[in-house]
Write a protein that holds these residues in place. Structure first.
Motif, PDB file in Angstrom:
ATOM      1  N   SER A 146      52.806  18.243  38.354  1.00  0.00           N
ATOM      2  CA  SER A 146      53.521  19.515  38.532  1.00  0.00           C
ATOM      3  C   SER A 146      52.747  20.387  39.511  1.00  0.00           C
ATOM      4  O   SER A 146      51.847  19.920  40.201  1.00  0.00           O
ATOM      5  CB  SER A 146      53.682  20.211  37.180  1.00  0.00           C
TER       6      SER A 146
ATOM      7  N   HIS B  63      53.512  23.998  27.426  1.00  0.00           N
ATOM      8  CA  HIS B  63      54.408  23.664  28.547  1.00  0.00           C
ATOM      9  C   HIS B  63      54.290  22.183  28.948  1.00  0.00           C
ATOM     10  O   HIS B  63      55.295  21.520  29.251  1.00  0.00           O
ATOM     11  CB  HIS B  63      54.040  24.565  29.732  1.00  0.00           C
TER      12      HIS B  63
ATOM     13  N   HIS C 157      57.110  18.993  29.186  1.00  0.00           N
ATOM     14  CA  HIS C 157      57.328  17.969  30.223  1.00  0.00           C
ATOM     15  C   HIS C 157      57.150  16.568  29.635  1.00  0.00           C
ATOM     16  O   HIS C 157      57.923  15.658  29.915  1.00  0.00           O
ATOM     17  CB  HIS C 157      56.334  18.145  31.374  1.00  0.00           C
TER      18      HIS C 157
ATOM     19  N   ASP D 236      60.825  23.063  36.002  1.00  0.00           N
ATOM     20  CA  ASP D 236      60.747  23.865  34.781  1.00  0.00           C
ATOM     21  C   ASP D 236      62.123  24.254  34.244  1.00  0.00           C
ATOM     22  O   ASP D 236      63.013  24.647  34.997  1.00  0.00           O
ATOM     23  CB  ASP D 236      59.889  25.108  35.033  1.00  0.00           C
TER      24      ASP D 236
HETATM   25 ZN    ZN Z   1      56.219  22.720  34.673  1.00  0.00          ZN
END
Ligand code: ZN
Ligand code: KG4
Length: 345
Positions: free
Chosen positions: A135, A111, A115, A307
């Motif tokens: 985040s 993840h 980003h 997200d």
């Molecule tokens: Zn995220």
């Protein structure tokens, strides 16, 4: 190359279709905010069940929006960590099933790498670059040299920035999700009214700390008149909090730019990514400090900071075109530091 991306690591169910010429053919995000709001935060079991309920239809809608059948795909990518295990399993199993049925390569995407690489999708930025990744669960400064090549310059010693925003919002009665609520309230507030600490400011290195700031906000709230926090107080405290965060991030990025500049003669770009990078006040401040250091500044559009699955599809493209496909036995990883992402060299 066209890749389907799936994101289910937290409280957004997302599916996207992206092509390697950097065009986003479909990008759908289904927020679970309403399901979690009564609890004031994310409930993992509710998140997992909701992903399960919605993902199949969302993938079908994304494929329809792109005007493609599965046979037109060149790969399937899903976030495989870090995140909440229930949601990760739903996304990864769905992606593997599509890959298995249609004979497509599968990419297990970190993840954070999603980003990190978003600016290459939105702006085609070349490696290397300096990245501030902020985040809900992470806060770190990284030198990004290539796909899977991340050198950590510093990180938070306690809370993540997004977490500090969320907790501040809760204390101020601004609700969930906290980041955007604090930003909205701060816009009408006086940032000079509350004197809040700037943890780590002026110290060497690139580490962060936010727990002291959070505690200071709690004390400030306690010192207010009893009862619900009044709008004026919430606005001033939100503005004071956001200004403290901006000062700390700017200071830490300044040190990181000096360090990065010594190691990399070229590629002087400061990138900010992750949900907190959607904050306009922070973007403006970081853009200013980058300019002071002779760095270019780049941040994805706000909807690609929070997200989404376009970033997962793109990270999948970046990995698959380097031959970095993953096996269908790849197990989701609730904890998965970026520095352990498979090295492409
Ligand atoms: Zn995220
Ligand atoms: O990247 P993200 O969507 O999910 C994670 O990977 O954690 O980041 C979510 C975090 C939350 O803490 C949220 O409050 C914060 O990003 N956030 C913001 C803003 N929009 C989202 N923080 C400050 N200002 C915003 N506008």
């Amino acid at each position: 190359m066209i890749v389907l991306g799936i994101e289910t690591s937290c409280d957004e169910t997302a599916a996207a279709v992206v092509r390697d010429d950097r065009s986003v053919l479909a990008n759908l995000v289904l927020s679970q905010i309403d399901e979690h709001r009564p609890y004031g935060g994310i409930v993992p079991e509710i998140a997992a069940r909701s992903h399960l309920d919605h993902l199949d239809r969302l993938v079908a809608r994304a494929m329809a929006a792109a005007g493609l059948g599965f046979a037109a795909l060149d790969g399937v990518a899903a976030t495989a960590g870090p995140g909440l295990i229930g949601g990760l399993m739903v996304g990864v199993m769905t992606a593997k099933a599509i890959a298995a049925v249609h004979g497509l390569p599968f990419a297990a995407v970190n993840h954070l790498e999603g980003h990190a690489l978003t600016v290459r999708l939105t702006d085609g930025l070349a490696f290397p670059f300096l990245l501030l990744l902020v985040s809900g669960g992470h806060c770190q400064l990284l030198a990004v040299a290539g796909v899977g090549r991340y050198r950590r310059l510093g990180g938070t010693l306690d809370d993540a920035v997004g977490e500090a925003f969320d907790k501040t919002a809760k204390m101020l009665g601004l609700g969930y999700p906290g980041g955007p609520a604090v930003e909205r309230a701060a816009a009408a507030g006086d940032a000079a009214r509350f004197k809040l600490p700037r943890p780590m400011l002026g110290r060497a290195g690139c580490d962060f700390s936010f727990s002291g700031l959070k505690t200071a906000v709690r004390h400030a709230v306690k010192a207010l008149p009893e009862g619900p926090v009044r709008d004026r107080d919430a606005a001033d405290l939100a503005a004071s909090f956001q200004a403290a965060v901006a000062d700390v991030l700017a200071d830490r990025c300044a040190n990181a730019m000096t360090e990065f500049g010594q190691a990399h003669a070229q590629g002087a770009t400061l990138v900010v990514a992750g949900g907190v990078a959607a904050n306009q006040a922070l973007r403006a401040r970081l853009g200013g400090v980058a300019e002071d250091h002779g760095f270019a500044f780049m941040a994805p559009p706000p909807e690609l900071c929070t997200d989404n699955a376009a970033m997962v599809a793109w990270a999948g493209i970046e990995r698959l075109r380097l031959g970095l496909a993953d096996g269908l036995d790849f197990a989701p990883r609730p904890r998965w530091p970026l520095e352990e992402a498979t090295d492409s060299t």
